[in-house]
Design a protein around this motif. Structure first.
Motif, PDB file in Angstrom:
ATOM      1  N   ARG A   1      -1.493   8.657   9.441  1.00  0.00           N
ATOM      2  CA  ARG A   1      -0.557   7.779   8.809  1.00  0.00           C
ATOM      3  C   ARG A   1      -2.138   8.020   7.355  1.00  0.00           C
ATOM      4  NH1 ARG A   1       0.041   3.690  11.052  1.00  0.00           N
ATOM      5  NH2 ARG A   1       2.396   4.469  11.980  1.00  0.00           N
ATOM      6  N   VAL A   2      -1.905   8.217   6.346  1.00  0.00           N
ATOM      7  CA  VAL A   2      -3.132   7.887   5.468  1.00  0.00           C
ATOM      8  C   VAL A   2      -2.298   6.751   4.911  1.00  0.00           C
ATOM      9  CG1 VAL A   2      -4.363   8.663   3.575  1.00  0.00           C
ATOM     10  CG2 VAL A   2      -5.052   9.841   5.327  1.00  0.00           C
ATOM     11  N   SER A   3      -3.080   6.103   4.485  1.00  0.00           N
ATOM     12  CA  SER A   3      -2.579   5.033   3.338  1.00  0.00           C
ATOM     13  C   SER A   3      -3.590   4.488   2.460  1.00  0.00           C
ATOM     14  CB  SER A   3      -2.527   3.063   4.702  1.00  0.00           C
ATOM     15  OG  SER A   3      -0.576   3.361   5.289  1.00  0.00           O
ATOM     16  N   TRP A   4      -3.124   3.655   1.050  1.00  0.00           N
ATOM     17  CA  TRP A   4      -4.479   3.399   0.712  1.00  0.00           C
ATOM     18  C   TRP A   4      -3.673   2.784  -0.887  1.00  0.00           C
ATOM     19  CZ3 TRP A   4      -0.932   7.421   0.436  1.00  0.00           C
ATOM     20  CH2 TRP A   4      -0.453   8.138  -1.102  1.00  0.00           C
TER      21      TRP A   4
ATOM     22  N   MET B   1       0.654  -1.004   0.195  1.00  0.00           N
ATOM     23  CA  MET B   1      -0.365   0.351  -0.257  1.00  0.00           C
ATOM     24  C   MET B   1       0.267   1.309  -0.032  1.00  0.00           C
ATOM     25  SD  MET B   1      -3.425  -0.671   2.934  1.00  0.00           S
ATOM     26  CE  MET B   1      -4.399   0.275   1.985  1.00  0.00           C
ATOM     27  N   LYS B   2       0.420   2.289  -0.535  1.00  0.00           N
ATOM     28  CA  LYS B   2       1.052   3.823  -0.593  1.00  0.00           C
ATOM     29  C   LYS B   2       0.817   4.507   0.673  1.00  0.00           C
ATOM     30  CE  LYS B   2       1.307   4.106  -5.721  1.00  0.00           C
ATOM     31  NZ  LYS B   2       0.776   5.126  -6.748  1.00  0.00           N
ATOM     32  N   SER B   3       1.380   4.762   1.070  1.00  0.00           N
ATOM     33  CA  SER B   3       0.994   6.143   2.958  1.00  0.00           C
ATOM     34  C   SER B   3       1.935   7.091   2.260  1.00  0.00           C
ATOM     35  CB  SER B   3       1.085   5.043   3.312  1.00  0.00           C
ATOM     36  OG  SER B   3       2.835   4.612   3.501  1.00  0.00           O
ATOM     37  N   LEU B   4       1.202   8.324   3.777  1.00  0.00           N
ATOM     38  CA  LEU B   4       1.566   9.126   4.068  1.00  0.00           C
ATOM     39  C   LEU B   4       1.464   9.574   5.471  1.00  0.00           C
ATOM     40  CD1 LEU B   4      -0.456  11.838   3.978  1.00  0.00           C
ATOM     41  CD2 LEU B   4      -0.841  11.829   2.523  1.00  0.00           C
ATOM     42  N   MET B   5       2.336  10.588   5.969  1.00  0.00           N
ATOM     43  CA  MET B   5       2.288  10.786   6.687  1.00  0.00           C
ATOM     44  C   MET B   5       2.508  12.791   7.464  1.00  0.00           C
ATOM     45  SD  MET B   5       2.546   7.994   9.596  1.00  0.00           S
ATOM     46  CE  MET B   5       3.886   8.757  10.741  1.00  0.00           C
ATOM     47  N   VAL B   6       1.009  13.125   8.051  1.00  0.00           N
ATOM     48  CA  VAL B   6       1.034  14.135   8.216  1.00  0.00           C
ATOM     49  C   VAL B   6       0.947  14.528   9.386  1.00  0.00           C
ATOM     50  CG1 VAL B   6      -1.614  13.915   8.061  1.00  0.00           C
ATOM     51  CG2 VAL B   6      -0.312  16.768   7.509  1.00  0.00           C
ATOM     52  N   THR B   7       1.090  15.810  10.447  1.00  0.00           N
ATOM     53  CA  THR B   7       1.065  16.636  11.937  1.00  0.00           C
ATOM     54  C   THR B   7      -0.360  16.424  12.288  1.00  0.00           C
ATOM     55  OG1 THR B   7       1.108  18.888  11.185  1.00  0.00           O
ATOM     56  CG2 THR B   7       3.296  17.377  11.505  1.00  0.00           C
ATOM     57  N   ILE B   8      -0.590  16.458  12.911  1.00  0.00           N
ATOM     58  CA  ILE B   8      -2.276  16.757  13.724  1.00  0.00           C
ATOM     59  C   ILE B   8      -2.725  17.764  13.641  1.00  0.00           C
ATOM     60  CG2 ILE B   8      -2.642  16.711  15.779  1.00  0.00           C
ATOM     61  CD1 ILE B   8      -3.268  13.762  15.046  1.00  0.00           C
TER      62      ILE B   8
ATOM     63  N   VAL C   1     -11.391  -5.872  -2.503  1.00  0.00           N
ATOM     64  CA  VAL C   1     -10.544  -4.711  -1.604  1.00  0.00           C
ATOM     65  C   VAL C   1     -10.497  -4.805  -2.206  1.00  0.00           C
ATOM     66  CG1 VAL C   1      -9.759  -3.504  -0.054  1.00  0.00           C
ATOM     67  CG2 VAL C   1     -11.704  -5.123   1.008  1.00  0.00           C
ATOM     68  N   LEU C   2      -9.718  -6.063  -3.320  1.00  0.00           N
ATOM     69  CA  LEU C   2      -8.665  -6.022  -4.453  1.00  0.00           C
ATOM     70  C   LEU C   2      -9.373  -5.162  -5.322  1.00  0.00           C
ATOM     71  CD1 LEU C   2      -7.070  -9.415  -4.210  1.00  0.00           C
ATOM     72  CD2 LEU C   2      -5.703  -7.594  -3.199  1.00  0.00           C
ATOM     73  N   GLY C   3     -10.064  -5.542  -6.194  1.00  0.00           N
ATOM     74  CA  GLY C   3     -11.113  -4.504  -7.232  1.00  0.00           C
ATOM     75  C   GLY C   3     -11.209  -3.503  -6.956  1.00  0.00           C
ATOM     76  N   SER C   4     -11.678  -2.679  -5.772  1.00  0.00           N
ATOM     77  CA  SER C   4     -12.002  -1.342  -5.810  1.00  0.00           C
ATOM     78  C   SER C   4     -10.816  -0.414  -4.438  1.00  0.00           C
ATOM     79  CB  SER C   4     -13.328  -1.845  -4.682  1.00  0.00           C
ATOM     80  OG  SER C   4     -13.074  -2.414  -3.031  1.00  0.00           O
ATOM     81  N   GLY C   5     -10.218  -1.129  -4.455  1.00  0.00           N
ATOM     82  CA  GLY C   5      -8.523  -0.251  -3.446  1.00  0.00           C
ATOM     83  C   GLY C   5      -9.959  -0.430  -2.132  1.00  0.00           C
ATOM     84  N   VAL C   6      -8.696   0.629  -1.128  1.00  0.00           N
ATOM     85  CA  VAL C   6      -9.165   0.583  -0.448  1.00  0.00           C
ATOM     86  C   VAL C   6      -8.255   1.902   0.851  1.00  0.00           C
ATOM     87  CG1 VAL C   6      -7.215  -0.813   1.145  1.00  0.00           C
ATOM     88  CG2 VAL C   6      -9.081  -0.356   3.050  1.00  0.00           C
ATOM     89  N   ILE C   7      -8.803   2.743   1.870  1.00  0.00           N
ATOM     90  CA  ILE C   7      -8.297   3.898   2.401  1.00  0.00           C
ATOM     91  C   ILE C   7      -8.809   3.573   3.757  1.00  0.00           C
ATOM     92  CG2 ILE C   7      -8.298   6.483   2.868  1.00  0.00           C
ATOM     93  CD1 ILE C   7      -9.668   6.466   0.550  1.00  0.00           C
ATOM     94  N   ARG C   8      -6.845   3.569   4.054  1.00  0.00           N
ATOM     95  CA  ARG C   8      -7.240   3.325   5.720  1.00  0.00           C
ATOM     96  C   ARG C   8      -6.494   5.090   6.665  1.00  0.00           C
ATOM     97  NH1 ARG C   8      -6.738  -0.804   9.396  1.00  0.00           N
ATOM     98  NH2 ARG C   8      -5.301  -0.113  11.371  1.00  0.00           N
ATOM     99  N   ALA C   9      -6.799   4.989   7.490  1.00  0.00           N
ATOM    100  CA  ALA C   9      -6.504   6.866   8.313  1.00  0.00           C
ATOM    101  C   ALA C   9      -6.155   6.095   9.332  1.00  0.00           C
ATOM    102  CB  ALA C   9      -7.563   6.939   8.152  1.00  0.00           C
TER     103      ALA C   9
END
Length: 219
Positions: free
Chosen positions: A93-96, A1-8, A108-116
């Motif tokens: 952290r946001v992953s997608w 999964m791809k991801s990023l971090m951002v401050t509160i 899930v594999l066919g639609s993708g997912v976003i995890r916060a």
């Protein structure tokens, strides 16, 4: 999964700034999401409900590049839960993941997912949703390149009071000013372009449709 971090603090500001413009009308599902566009060390969040466009640019770290459409309910969840962890050590952290070609659309594999995730030490809160499907309208191209192209600083205007109140979310601080630019005049008539609103450093901006503006001289 791809991801990023951002401050509160950056995430809370971004959520407050764009949520008012995320549509609550599911007749057009793609407008019930905020578009994330991640490139380099910044993420640009854009939302529109047809009548206005809100856009913010926030610094990110440990970021993968890409784009996704985060559902309104998930962005609002981040706002509410991140507010409980107002600490310099806390992060979001946001992953997608992107849909896999050939996988069933309903999976899930066919639609993708976003995890916060809201992360603070060993504490972690998480919410997972499927991204909103569809092509987000290219509203970002409506923004002018600079103040000169945007028009004149606004004089006196009547504005939808609800939309005006929502613009407060563009500010990083309570006392930060907002700048309003009205469409330029041509042959004595104002061009039928939206009003541009920006915060002090230009990291947040909005467009308000001209049919929601009343010339103060005529009112």
């Amino acid at each position: 999964m791809k991801s990023l971090m951002v401050t509160i603090d950056a995430m809370l500001w971004a959520a407050r700034a764009v949520l008012p413009a995320v549509s609550k009308d599911d007749v057009t599902p793609v407008l019930t999401a905020a578009e994330w566009s991640v490139k380099g060390d910044v993420a640009v969040l854009t939302a529109t409900d047809r009548y206005r466009v809100h856009q913010v640019t926030v610094p990110v770290s440990e970021a993968s590049e890409g784009e996704f459409l985060m559902p309104r309910v998930q962005l609002d969840w981040i706002r509410r839960n991140a507010n409980a962890y107002r600490s310099p050590l806390a992060r979001v952290r946001v992953s997608w993941s992107e849909p896999e070609e050939g996988a069933p659309v309903a999976s899930v594999l066919g639609s993708g997912v976003i995890r916060a995730e809201v992360v603070f030490g060993t504490d972690e809160l998480a919410m997972q949703r499927r991204p909103v499907k569809g092509v987000f309208p290219p509203v970002a191209r409506l923004f002018p390149e600079g103040a000169a192209e945007a028009g004149e600083m606004a004089e006196v205007y009547g504005m939808n009071p609800d939309f005006l109140a929502d613009l407060r979310g563009l500010r990083k601080g309570r006392h930060e000013p907002l700048r309003f630019y009205s469409p330029r005049l041509r042959d004595g008539q104002r061009l039928a372009h939206p009003m541009l609103v920006t915060n002090a450093d230009g990291s947040a901006r909005a467009l308000i449709q001209p049919n929601l503006l009343l010339d103060g001289a005529a009112s």
